[in-house]
Write an enzyme that holds these catalytic residues in place. Structure first.
Site, PDB file in Angstrom:
ATOM      1  N   LYS A   1     -10.880  -5.415  -1.612  1.00 50.62           N
ATOM      2  CA  LYS A   1      -9.518  -5.353  -2.162  1.00 50.62           C
ATOM      3  C   LYS A   1      -8.613  -4.429  -1.353  1.00 50.62           C
ATOM      4  O   LYS A   1      -7.388  -4.520  -1.453  1.00 50.62           O
ATOM      5  CB  LYS A   1      -9.544  -4.911  -3.628  1.00 50.62           C
ATOM      6  CG  LYS A   1      -9.987  -3.500  -3.878  1.00 50.62           C
ATOM      7  CD  LYS A   1      -9.976  -3.170  -5.370  1.00 50.62           C
ATOM      8  CE  LYS A   1     -10.473  -1.766  -5.644  1.00 50.62           C
ATOM      9  NZ  LYS A   1      -9.613  -0.729  -5.058  1.00 50.62           N
ATOM     10  N   ASP A   2      -9.197  -3.538  -0.539  1.00 49.24           N
ATOM     11  CA  ASP A   2      -8.395  -2.650   0.301  1.00 49.24           C
ATOM     12  C   ASP A   2      -7.976  -3.309   1.605  1.00 49.24           C
ATOM     13  O   ASP A   2      -7.135  -2.758   2.338  1.00 49.24           O
ATOM     14  CB  ASP A   2      -9.184  -1.379   0.649  1.00 49.24           C
ATOM     15  CG  ASP A   2      -9.464  -0.506  -0.565  1.00 49.24           C
ATOM     16  OD1 ASP A   2      -8.690  -0.593  -1.544  1.00 49.24           O
ATOM     17  OD2 ASP A   2     -10.443   0.256  -0.535  1.00 49.24           O
TER      18      ASP A   2
ATOM     19  N   ARG B   1      -0.646  -2.772 -10.736  1.00 47.45           N
ATOM     20  CA  ARG B   1      -1.156  -3.997 -11.372  1.00 47.45           C
ATOM     21  C   ARG B   1      -1.685  -3.689 -12.764  1.00 47.45           C
ATOM     22  O   ARG B   1      -1.363  -4.380 -13.743  1.00 47.45           O
ATOM     23  CB  ARG B   1      -2.270  -4.606 -10.507  1.00 47.45           C
ATOM     24  CG  ARG B   1      -3.034  -5.753 -11.185  1.00 47.45           C
ATOM     25  CD  ARG B   1      -4.261  -6.146 -10.377  1.00 47.45           C
ATOM     26  NE  ARG B   1      -5.202  -5.035 -10.228  1.00 47.45           N
ATOM     27  CZ  ARG B   1      -6.114  -4.702 -11.127  1.00 47.45           C
ATOM     28  NH1 ARG B   1      -6.210  -5.359 -12.256  1.00 47.45           N
ATOM     29  NH2 ARG B   1      -6.936  -3.692 -10.903  1.00 47.45           N
ATOM     30  N   ARG B   2      -2.502  -2.654 -12.862  1.00 45.26           N
ATOM     31  CA  ARG B   2      -3.045  -2.291 -14.177  1.00 45.26           C
ATOM     32  C   ARG B   2      -1.945  -1.799 -15.106  1.00 45.26           C
ATOM     33  O   ARG B   2      -1.921  -2.129 -16.292  1.00 45.26           O
ATOM     34  CB  ARG B   2      -4.134  -1.222 -14.021  1.00 45.26           C
ATOM     35  CG  ARG B   2      -5.418  -1.746 -13.378  1.00 45.26           C
ATOM     36  CD  ARG B   2      -6.426  -0.634 -13.169  1.00 45.26           C
ATOM     37  NE  ARG B   2      -7.674  -1.146 -12.623  1.00 45.26           N
ATOM     38  CZ  ARG B   2      -8.386  -0.536 -11.680  1.00 45.26           C
ATOM     39  NH1 ARG B   2      -7.957   0.606 -11.161  1.00 45.26           N
ATOM     40  NH2 ARG B   2      -9.517  -1.066 -11.246  1.00 45.26           N
TER      41      ARG B   2
ATOM     42  N   ARG C   1      -4.984  10.242 -10.035  1.00 47.25           N
ATOM     43  CA  ARG C   1      -5.548  10.071  -8.699  1.00 47.25           C
ATOM     44  C   ARG C   1      -6.964  10.618  -8.673  1.00 47.25           C
ATOM     45  O   ARG C   1      -7.433  11.223  -9.621  1.00 47.25           O
ATOM     46  CB  ARG C   1      -4.690  10.818  -7.670  1.00 47.25           C
ATOM     47  CG  ARG C   1      -3.300  10.253  -7.491  1.00 47.25           C
ATOM     48  CD  ARG C   1      -3.299   8.916  -6.788  1.00 47.25           C
ATOM     49  NE  ARG C   1      -4.149   8.924  -5.602  1.00 47.25           N
ATOM     50  CZ  ARG C   1      -3.843   9.506  -4.443  1.00 47.25           C
ATOM     51  NH1 ARG C   1      -2.682  10.147  -4.321  1.00 47.25           N
ATOM     52  NH2 ARG C   1      -4.659   9.456  -3.421  1.00 47.25           N
TER      53      ARG C   1
ATOM     54  N   ARG D   1     -11.560  11.032 -12.330  1.00 44.55           N
ATOM     55  CA  ARG D   1     -10.832  10.282 -13.367  1.00 44.55           C
ATOM     56  C   ARG D   1     -11.561  10.322 -14.708  1.00 44.55           C
ATOM     57  O   ARG D   1     -10.928  10.482 -15.759  1.00 44.55           O
ATOM     58  CB  ARG D   1     -10.615   8.843 -12.892  1.00 44.55           C
ATOM     59  CG  ARG D   1      -9.754   8.764 -11.647  1.00 44.55           C
ATOM     60  CD  ARG D   1      -9.498   7.344 -11.194  1.00 44.55           C
ATOM     61  NE  ARG D   1      -8.889   7.338  -9.857  1.00 44.55           N
ATOM     62  CZ  ARG D   1      -7.983   6.476  -9.440  1.00 44.55           C
ATOM     63  NH1 ARG D   1      -7.557   5.530 -10.255  1.00 44.55           N
ATOM     64  NH2 ARG D   1      -7.496   6.541  -8.228  1.00 44.55           N
TER      65      ARG D   1
ATOM     66  N   CYS E   1       7.390 -11.774  -2.644  1.00 42.57           N
ATOM     67  CA  CYS E   1       7.229 -11.177  -3.958  1.00 42.57           C
ATOM     68  C   CYS E   1       6.697  -9.761  -3.793  1.00 42.57           C
ATOM     69  O   CYS E   1       5.685  -9.552  -3.121  1.00 42.57           O
ATOM     70  CB  CYS E   1       6.249 -12.021  -4.783  1.00 42.57           C
ATOM     71  SG  CYS E   1       5.795 -11.342  -6.386  1.00 42.57           S
TER      72      CYS E   1
END
Length: 324
Positions: free
Chosen positions: A86-87, A134-135, A152, A158, A245
């Site tokens: 995903k990165d 997104r989240r 972060r 986290r 977009c």
């Protein structure tokens, strides 16, 4: 098969626990081919930004954990670079080949909340931490009255924020928790109907130099065709939407049983940052045409108004999906 090199294959990795665990998994796969390996730790710009507390927001996150590994690869300091897929930017990098996409972990997002709660059980006004637009957008779209706060750091940082009461919950990728043996700390696994994951979430990307033909040939057997098709479709959605977009984007592709043969099913969403507006669509097609299925789906989303979702504003005329 003859070994492509007499020395150990140098596997480049970021220094975090999650990254070295993922890279160790890839190294084990390579060793299964009869090749020796060694991990080489590389500090990336993204790691330095995290350590300094510099925010990473929006599309700026794409590639910040990747470039240093690719530089080391092209400089001959390592033979493989292992990334969270995903990165990985959707555009190609000259001289670098994505040689292996191993079998994917569960791509869904999870909640880690105080007192074992789910999202729906959190009281109105609860603080939910995430660094992902997104989240954040999809959380707002759920209409649960939760306060989304930026957070972060690595997984441990986290989760500690929840334990110490700084936030009531955080959202994380299930795959990351699974790979470091902490998946039991998730209090809820989120259905993609609630939150679609990031394109490529849960998958790894293994890159090597395009001219390292012996190693390319040796590693080709490790590529998982089903995972490759799914992430190719998701990345095609992302690449096509990125052209018109700037909205937060989620996408998930799965191979399912069709009437006559297997089909690729792709779901995608683009949202305004505040989650008030969205364009959500799905498509099916052949796994052999994964890129085409994803690209056509994204074109339909753009035609239905996804390109107007990058900033909060008036309701779009086409593609507005009220969120409950």
């Amino acid at each position: 098969m003859s070994a492509p090199t007499s020395r150990a294959v140098r596997v480049g990795t970021r220094r975090s626990l999650l990254a070295t665990t993922q890279s160790g998994h890839v190294a084990d796969m390579v060793q299964g081919l009869g090749l020796d390996t060694e991990l080489v730790e590389i500090t990336t710009d993204g790691d330095r930004s995290q350590a300094a507390g510099t925010p990473l927001v929006g599309s700026a996150t794409t590639g910040v954990f990747v470039s240093a590994l690719r530089d080391a690869l092209l400089a001959g300091e390592v033979d493989l670079a292992v990334h969270s897929l995903k990165d990985l930017p959707t555009y190609p990098c000259e001289g670098v080949t994505l040689v292996v996409v191993p079998p994917r972990e569960d791509p869904r997002d999870v909640v880690v909340a105080r007192d074992g709660m789910t999202l729906g059980e959190l009281p109105v006004g609860s603080r939910v931490g995430t660094g992902s637009p997104r989240r954040e957008a999809q959380l707002h779209a759920l209409g649960l009255g939760l306060e989304v706060v930026p957070i972060r750091g690595n997984v441990d940082t986290r989760i500690r924020a929840v334990r110490e009461g700084t936030v009531d919950a955080v959202l994380l990728a299930r795959a990351g928790l699974a790979r470091i043996g902490r998946v039991e700390e998730a209090t809820e696994v989120l259905d993609p109907l609630q939150l679609l994951p990031a394109p490529g979430q849960g998958a790894l990307a293994v890159e090597c130099r395009s001219d390292d033909t012996d190693l390319l040939e040796a590693l080709a057997v490790l590529d998982d065709p089903r995972t490759r098709a799914a992430v190719d479709a998701e990345r095609a959605v992302l690449a096509t939407l990125e052209g018109g977009c700037s909205a937060p984007i989620g996408a998930l592709a799965e191979i399912v049983e069709g009437e006559d043969e297997e089909e690729l099913w792709v779901r995608a969403i683009a949202l305004s940052p505040d989650g008030a507006l969205s364009v959500r669509m799905s498509a099916t097609g052949s796994p052999a045409d994964a890129h085409g299925v994803g690209a056509r789906l994204a074109q339909e989303m753009l035609a239905d108004g996804a390109g107007q979702l990058g900033q909060p504003g008036p309701a779009i005329e086409s593609g507005q999906v009220p969120q409950a």
